[in-house]
Every structure is written in structure tokens, then in C-alpha cells.
Motif scaffolding. Structure first.
Motif, PDB file in Angstrom:
ATOM      1  N   GLY A 105       0.782  -1.230   0.000  1.00 51.11           N
ATOM      2  CA  GLY A 105       0.000   0.000   0.000  1.00 51.11           C
ATOM      3  C   GLY A 105       0.811   1.276   0.000  1.00 51.11           C
ATOM      4  O   GLY A 105       0.247   2.377   0.082  1.00 51.11           O
ATOM      5  N   VAL A 106       2.141   1.161  -0.096  1.00 51.10           N
ATOM      6  CA  VAL A 106       2.995   2.345  -0.180  1.00 51.10           C
ATOM      7  C   VAL A 106       2.900   2.927  -1.590  1.00 51.10           C
ATOM      8  O   VAL A 106       2.929   2.186  -2.577  1.00 51.10           O
ATOM      9  CB  VAL A 106       4.455   1.980   0.144  1.00 51.10           C
ATOM     10  N   GLU A 107       2.789   4.229  -1.696  1.00 53.59           N
ATOM     11  CA  GLU A 107       2.784   4.870  -3.007  1.00 53.59           C
ATOM     12  C   GLU A 107       4.225   4.969  -3.490  1.00 53.59           C
ATOM     13  O   GLU A 107       5.059   5.620  -2.844  1.00 53.59           O
ATOM     14  CB  GLU A 107       2.150   6.258  -2.930  1.00 53.59           C
ATOM     15  N   VAL A 108       4.525   4.318  -4.591  1.00 56.70           N
ATOM     16  CA  VAL A 108       5.895   4.252  -5.114  1.00 56.70           C
ATOM     17  C   VAL A 108       5.947   4.951  -6.469  1.00 56.70           C
ATOM     18  O   VAL A 108       5.172   4.639  -7.367  1.00 56.70           O
ATOM     19  CB  VAL A 108       6.363   2.791  -5.266  1.00 56.70           C
ATOM     20  N   LEU A 109       6.884   5.869  -6.600  1.00 57.27           N
ATOM     21  CA  LEU A 109       7.091   6.568  -7.871  1.00 57.27           C
ATOM     22  C   LEU A 109       8.491   6.260  -8.379  1.00 57.27           C
ATOM     23  O   LEU A 109       9.491   6.551  -7.708  1.00 57.27           O
ATOM     24  CB  LEU A 109       6.932   8.076  -7.701  1.00 57.27           C
ATOM     25  N   VAL A 110       8.574   5.692  -9.571  1.00 59.30           N
ATOM     26  CA  VAL A 110       9.844   5.490 -10.262  1.00 59.30           C
ATOM     27  C   VAL A 110      10.101   6.709 -11.138  1.00 59.30           C
ATOM     28  O   VAL A 110       9.255   7.085 -11.948  1.00 59.30           O
ATOM     29  CB  VAL A 110       9.806   4.220 -11.136  1.00 59.30           C
ATOM     30  N   VAL A 111      11.258   7.315 -10.961  1.00 56.90           N
ATOM     31  CA  VAL A 111      11.660   8.454 -11.780  1.00 56.90           C
ATOM     32  C   VAL A 111      12.780   7.992 -12.713  1.00 56.90           C
ATOM     33  O   VAL A 111      13.806   7.492 -12.248  1.00 56.90           O
ATOM     34  CB  VAL A 111      12.150   9.628 -10.919  1.00 56.90           C
TER      35      VAL A 111
END
Length: 290
Positions: A25-31
Motif C-alpha cells: 500500500g505504499v505509493e511508489v514513484l519510479v523516476v
């Protein structure tokens, strides 16, 4: 927020970790810093997707974006682009100059500015990237470290990277370096495969001079991710122009990998919260803070 140099790096370095946290449930953003425009075809069975081409910069960029979208879906994460141009990996003696306008040649303040804005808008508590060597000496990996470190330390300072109408300053709490290449892991898996009577893909490599000269960086944090190897593998396969499904990344039976090395490793570089080492959670110290 995990920051990588090229599309496919997010699938070969720390992918199971991002899949695990996303599943929790962690919001993960790949940049992704560059479009991977100078990446060669590394998969002999690769077929250019219908309606696309791979023999122009624009065509390669479009294919790599398509692959990246599929990889992000496999991992269950969000993904965005910084929009810089791949520097390629110059080879030769002497080394040829880097291509004009490529990511590695962009001044630091200019290269870090869009990442600072992303940090301020996404507001991550944890960031991961490469160590100062880039993990290996690719100019884009080294630049990725530089801009990630700069964004981590600058995003919370309202006097820096001032943008009219931009997001409010935000200070991430922890910065990690991912350990994409671990000689300890390679040796452990190599010995396990030999013990099982299997041919190891690491034999020649771990005995090479180059391998012996790679410094083993400190591991502070081990994340148990064996339950997410399948998502990592699906993300790797999604990068069809780069990853051979019959190649190196898939040479180790997953049951052996899960038994011998079920973790992904990180080095805690900076922390604004107290934590006790070693850790088994990138959010150690932060969960207590909440």
C-alpha cells in the motif's frame, strides 16, 4: 521515490523491493532520468512492436516508453520521466566525447531542477538511487546519483530552486543507495549452483580481475523480497529490447535464489530520523515517527 538513469534499470535494481512496498500500500514513484534512446538491442529474439521503429532516436524512445509502461504495471508502481537524453556508454581508448546535449553533460543545477520539483510535489519520505560510483561507471548512472543527492538535500530549502507557482519545499527523511551489483551475492549464488550440480553464470566473472577490484560497499538494510521475484522477472521481460528471457538475468533457478539470497540490499546514506542498524525496512524510524 526511486530514481534511475534509464528504462530497465528500475527492473534490474531494487525491483522486488518496489513491488513489495507497492503491494503493502505504499505509493511508489519510479523516476527515469533519460529515455534510453542510445540503448542497443540486447535481446536476440526482440521484435519491434507493430507500428513502431527502432532505427531512429525517436523510434527507440517510443519503444522504450512502451516497455517502461509495461514494467511499471508489472511492479504495481507509478513512473515518470525527467526528460533528459541518454548519454550512451562511450567505449575506446581514448574515450570518445559524450554526445552534445546528453544527460551527463547537463549542468547539475539544470539537471536537478525537475527532480527537486518532483520531490516537492510527490513528497516522498524515502528516496533511493545509486552510490557515487553509479554502481558502475556509466556517465548517466553517475549523473543520476548527483542529481538525486542534490534533490534530496535541496528540496526542503525554500531558498533554492525557487519556481513561481511551484510546490512547497519538502524534506525527504531517508536516502538510500541501492546495491545493484553485489559480489557477495554472486559468490553465494555461484557456490549454491555448483553445490546443486548446475552451471553458474557467475563463474568467470567472480574470478576476474575486474570483479576483484570492485569495492564492496556497506550494507545497512536488507529487504526480504523473495515473494516478489515473479513481479521483478515480469518487469525485466517487459523491457524486451534490452532483456533476453533466456539470458543472464534468468540463469539462476528462483528456488535457489530464494533460499540463498532472498533479499535486496541498500546502504543508508542520509537520514533525518533515528534508526538502528542493520535495518530490514526502508521505513525504519519513520513508522515510529507517525
Amino acid at each position: 521515490m526511486v530514481v534511475h538513469a534509464h528504462p530497465d534499470d528500475e527492473s534490474s535494481k531494487g525491483a522486488a523491493t518496489t513491488a513489495r512496498y507497492a503491494a503493502e500500500g505504499v505509493e511508489v514513484l519510479v523516476v527515469t532520468c533519460t529515455g534510453g534512446e542510445r540503448g542497443d538491442v540486447l535481446n536476440p529474439s526482440f521484435q519491434v512492436p507493430e507500428g513502431h521503429e527502432f532505427d531512429t532516436v525517436e523510434g527507440r524512445r517510443a519503444v522504450r516508453r512502451l516497455e517502461m509502461a509495461r514494467a511499471a504495471e508489472a511492479l504495481g508502481v507509478r513512473q515518470t520521466w525527467l526528460g533528459f537524453v541518454d548519454s550512451g556508454l562511450p567505449e575506446g581508448d581514448p574515450l570518445p566525447p559524450l554526445p552534445e546535449g546528453c544527460f551527463a553533460l547537463v549542468p547539475l543545477a539544470e539537471a536537478a531542477a525537475p527532480l527537486v520539483e518532483l520531490v516537492r510535489s510527490f513528497r516522498p519520505h524515502v528516496m533511493t538511487t545509486y552510490d557515487p560510483t553509479g554502481g558502475y561507471p556509466h556517465p548517466d548512472h553517475i549523473k543520476c546519483h548527483e542529481v538525486s543527492y542534490e534533490a534530496f538535500v535541496a528540496a526542503g530549502d525554500g531558498s533554492r530552486y525557487v519556481v513561481t507557482g511551484g510546490a512547497e519545499p519538502w524534506e525527504p527523511r531517508k536516502l538510500y543507495y541501492n546495491h545493484g551489483f553485489s559480489m557477495s551475492r554472486m559468490r553465494a549464488v555461484h557456490e549454491a549452483m555448483q553445490g546443486a550440480g548446475l552451471e553458474s553464470p557467475f563463474g568467470d566473472w567472480i574470478e576476474s580481475r575486474a570483479a576483484r577490484e570492485i569495492p564492496e560497499r556497506e550494507v545497512t538494510t536488507r529487504i526480504h523480497v523473495a515473494d516478489h521475484f515473479d513481479q521483478r522477472d515480469a518487469a525485466l521481460v517487459a523491457h524486451a529490447s534490452q532483456i533476453d528471457p533466456d539470458g543472464f538475468f534468468f540463469a539462476v533457478p528462483r528456488d535457489i535464489e530464494a533460499d540463498v539470497w532472498p533479499t535486496e540490499e541498500y546502504e543508508l546514506a542520509l537520514s533525518h530520523v533515528p534508526t538502528t542498524l542493520p535495518e530490514d525496512d526502508l521505513f525504519a524510524g519513520l513508522r515510529e515517527e507517525r
